[in-house]
Design an enzyme around this catalytic site. Structure first.
Site, PDB file in Angstrom:
ATOM      1  N   GLU A   1      -6.440  69.577  21.175  1.00  0.00           N
ATOM      2  CA  GLU A   1      -7.447  68.878  21.999  1.00  0.00           C
ATOM      3  C   GLU A   1      -8.828  69.395  21.613  1.00  0.00           C
ATOM      4  O   GLU A   1      -9.003  70.598  21.412  1.00  0.00           O
ATOM      5  CB  GLU A   1      -7.172  69.206  23.478  1.00  0.00           C
ATOM      6  CG  GLU A   1      -8.242  68.726  24.443  1.00  0.00           C
ATOM      7  CD  GLU A   1      -8.045  69.300  25.860  1.00  0.00           C
ATOM      8  OE1 GLU A   1      -7.590  70.462  25.992  1.00  0.00           O
ATOM      9  OE2 GLU A   1      -8.354  68.570  26.830  1.00  0.00           O
TER      10      GLU A   1
ATOM     11  N   ASN B   1     -12.482  62.333  26.478  1.00  0.00           N
ATOM     12  CA  ASN B   1     -11.714  63.360  25.776  1.00  0.00           C
ATOM     13  C   ASN B   1     -10.631  62.591  25.025  1.00  0.00           C
ATOM     14  O   ASN B   1      -9.690  62.074  25.632  1.00  0.00           O
ATOM     15  CB  ASN B   1     -11.129  64.335  26.813  1.00  0.00           C
ATOM     16  CG  ASN B   1     -10.506  65.553  26.158  1.00  0.00           C
ATOM     17  OD1 ASN B   1     -10.157  65.530  24.992  1.00  0.00           O
ATOM     18  ND2 ASN B   1     -10.361  66.618  26.934  1.00  0.00           N
TER      19      ASN B   1
ATOM     20  N   LYS C   1      -7.934  60.756  27.207  1.00  0.00           N
ATOM     21  CA  LYS C   1      -7.267  61.558  28.248  1.00  0.00           C
ATOM     22  C   LYS C   1      -7.439  60.935  29.636  1.00  0.00           C
ATOM     23  O   LYS C   1      -8.563  60.673  30.077  1.00  0.00           O
ATOM     24  CB  LYS C   1      -7.852  62.964  28.214  1.00  0.00           C
ATOM     25  CG  LYS C   1      -7.184  63.969  29.139  1.00  0.00           C
ATOM     26  CD  LYS C   1      -7.813  65.351  28.897  1.00  0.00           C
ATOM     27  CE  LYS C   1      -7.203  66.455  29.699  1.00  0.00           C
ATOM     28  NZ  LYS C   1      -7.812  67.764  29.382  1.00  0.00           N
TER      29      LYS C   1
ATOM     30  N   GLU D   1     -14.449  69.292  33.037  1.00  0.00           N
ATOM     31  CA  GLU D   1     -14.071  68.020  32.401  1.00  0.00           C
ATOM     32  C   GLU D   1     -14.463  66.814  33.258  1.00  0.00           C
ATOM     33  O   GLU D   1     -14.802  65.767  32.728  1.00  0.00           O
ATOM     34  CB  GLU D   1     -12.572  68.000  32.107  1.00  0.00           C
ATOM     35  CG  GLU D   1     -12.191  68.919  30.979  1.00  0.00           C
ATOM     36  CD  GLU D   1     -10.832  68.578  30.412  1.00  0.00           C
ATOM     37  OE1 GLU D   1     -10.618  67.454  29.964  1.00  0.00           O
ATOM     38  OE2 GLU D   1      -9.969  69.483  30.434  1.00  0.00           O
TER      39      GLU D   1
ATOM     40  N   CYS E   1      -3.537  67.533  26.584  1.00  0.00           N
ATOM     41  CA  CYS E   1      -3.465  68.717  27.440  1.00  0.00           C
ATOM     42  C   CYS E   1      -2.910  68.467  28.842  1.00  0.00           C
ATOM     43  O   CYS E   1      -1.716  68.354  29.026  1.00  0.00           O
ATOM     44  CB  CYS E   1      -4.823  69.402  27.499  1.00  0.00           C
ATOM     45  SG  CYS E   1      -4.655  71.069  28.213  1.00  0.00           S
TER      46      CYS E   1
ATOM     47  N   ASN F   1      -5.919  72.933  25.437  1.00  0.00           N
ATOM     48  CA  ASN F   1      -6.759  74.121  25.625  1.00  0.00           C
ATOM     49  C   ASN F   1      -6.402  74.638  27.010  1.00  0.00           C
ATOM     50  O   ASN F   1      -6.866  74.075  28.016  1.00  0.00           O
ATOM     51  CB  ASN F   1      -8.251  73.759  25.668  1.00  0.00           C
ATOM     52  CG  ASN F   1      -8.853  73.502  24.312  1.00  0.00           C
ATOM     53  OD1 ASN F   1      -9.379  74.397  23.671  1.00  0.00           O
ATOM     54  ND2 ASN F   1      -8.797  72.254  23.882  1.00  0.00           N
TER      55      ASN F   1
HETATM   56  N1  CDT Z   1      -7.710  71.230  28.807  1.00  0.00           N
HETATM   57  C1  CDT Z   1      -6.917  71.129  29.898  1.00  0.00           C
HETATM   58  O1  CDT Z   1      -6.579  70.037  30.317  1.00  0.00           O
HETATM   59  N2  CDT Z   1      -6.555  72.276  30.475  1.00  0.00           N
HETATM   60  C2  CDT Z   1      -5.807  72.349  31.690  1.00  0.00           C
HETATM   61  C3  CDT Z   1      -6.193  73.599  32.380  1.00  0.00           C
HETATM   62  C4  CDT Z   1      -5.595  73.747  33.681  1.00  0.00           C
HETATM   63  S1  CDT Z   1      -6.381  72.890  34.921  1.00  0.00           S
HETATM   64  C5  CDT Z   1      -5.681  73.464  36.363  1.00  0.00           C
HETATM   65  C6  CDT Z   1      -4.301  72.332  31.447  1.00  0.00           C
HETATM   66  O2  CDT Z   1      -3.618  71.541  32.103  1.00  0.00           O
HETATM   67  O3  CDT Z   1      -3.791  73.121  30.657  1.00  0.00           O
END
Ligand code: CDT
Length: 346
Positions: A47, A110, A128, A148, A196, A221
């Protein structure tokens, strides 16, 4: 009939706030060349691969923020990223790449694309849908933010499954299909992309598997220490990171099994700017839910496996033969209600 392809997750280690995209792309090209030596046909990058994970920073100046985005209709022609697609074309490797997209009307998404080397074009784009985090930064100056919801708009392209030509030979095509005969496990591979946080939402996987997806890929990420977001009980940083990795694996393995598909996950990981810790754990998972290849480092690393898409047929025609077993007359709430409505109190 065997439907073997060799695939890879290209995990990408630390990228600092000041790292130029050009330097990152050089690292990605190096991973692609390693993939070519290993006869890989498809490489999945993470991502927002091209920069540090900037949504953790509050960036006030539009001009500064825009440096993290790709502009223009065609990512393959984006000046900093073009060398990656040129290399993929010359090596004959398909790639999926995540990036921050700024559309001509100024909307931020995204995004990721699937680029086919044989077609020399983007076959599919995904934006996304499930954007985690907050619009405003946390008051606690020590918190790691995930802005985000501030920088991106939820994806408007849905979950569009797509077929990929040239990866598997001797497939049934439109002209050669016999009328009335099942095409499960016979045509060009059917794929889908997530990004993600989407991987934690079974609805997203199911919409793809209702289109027959045999392979779902996603980059991520995921912070090793996101206590403010997770809302977890106090625990050591080490334990928090182990939990984050556990949940990442749990959702990949469970959803691959329940949707009878392979999956490839690719992490941005390591310590960005020496302090922002992202988990690794890139993995390739089978339709039975088993991890068949996984990253051993938290750095740039190619995770490779030969997979046989024919292994999806068993699940798709037996336990998870949706046509025979799903009961949609009972699932109404799924697409009528967003939040929870509890039964009346006793
Ligand atoms: N980049 C991304 O979507 N990260 C989220 C972080 C956690 S949000 C509570 C993930 O789902 O890994």
């Amino acid at each position: 009939m065997s439907r073997k392809i060799t695939v890879a997750a290209a995990q990408v280690g630390a990228i600092d706030l000041s790292t130029p995209k050009k330097d990152v792309v050089e690292r990605l090209v190096k991973l692609l060349r390693e993939a070519a030596e290993k006869k890989v046909q498809l490489v999945v990058f993470p991502e927002c691969t091209l920069t540090t994970f900037f949504p953790r920073h509050l960036i006030g100046l539009q001009e500064e923020l825009d440096k993290f985005f790709e502009h223009g209709e065609d990512i393959t022609q984006s000046p900093d990223v073009k060398p990656l697609f040129d290399e993929a074309k010359s090596l004959g490797i398909d790639v999926s790449v995540g990036y921050a997209e700024r559309t001509p009307d100024g909307t931020g998404y995204n995004t990721c694309v699937y680029y086919s080397a044989s077609e020399d074009k983007v076959l599919s784009k995904y934006r996304k849908v499930h954007l985690p985090g907050t619009k405003e930064p946390f008051e606690d100056p020590d918190a790691v933010n995930q802005l985000e919801k501030r920088y991106f708009t939820p994806g408007d392209l849905g979950f569009q499954g797509f077929r990929v030509p040239s990866l598997v030979q001797n497939v049934v095509k439109k002209e050669t299909a016999k009328e009335g005969e099942s095409t499960i496990g016979k045509g060009d591979p059917i794929m889908g992309m997530l990004i993600c946080n989407d991987r934690r939402w079974p609805e997203a996987w199911r919409v793809y598997s209702l289109q027959g997806a045999e392979l779902i890929m996603f980059g991520f990420n995921t912070g090793g220490n996101m206590a403010h977001l997770w809302g977890s009980k106090p625990m050591s940083l080490e334990k928090a990171k182990t939990e984050a990795l556990f949940h990442s694996r749990l959702v990949q393995q469970a959803n691959s099994y329940m949707n009878a598909c392979f999956s490839i996950s690719s992490a941005r990981c390591g310590l960005d700017d020496g302090k922002y810790d992202l988990i690794g754990g890139s993995a390739i998972v089978s339709p039975e839910g088993h991890v068949i290849a996984e990253a051993k480092t938290e750095d740039d690393e190619l995770v490779v496996a030969e997979i046989d898409l024919a292994d999806c047929v068993q699940g798709k025609t037996r336990t998870f033969d949706y046509g025979r077993h799903r009961r949609i007359e009972t699932y109404g709430l799924i697409d009528k209600q967003t939040g929870v409505v509890e039964p009346d109190l006793l």
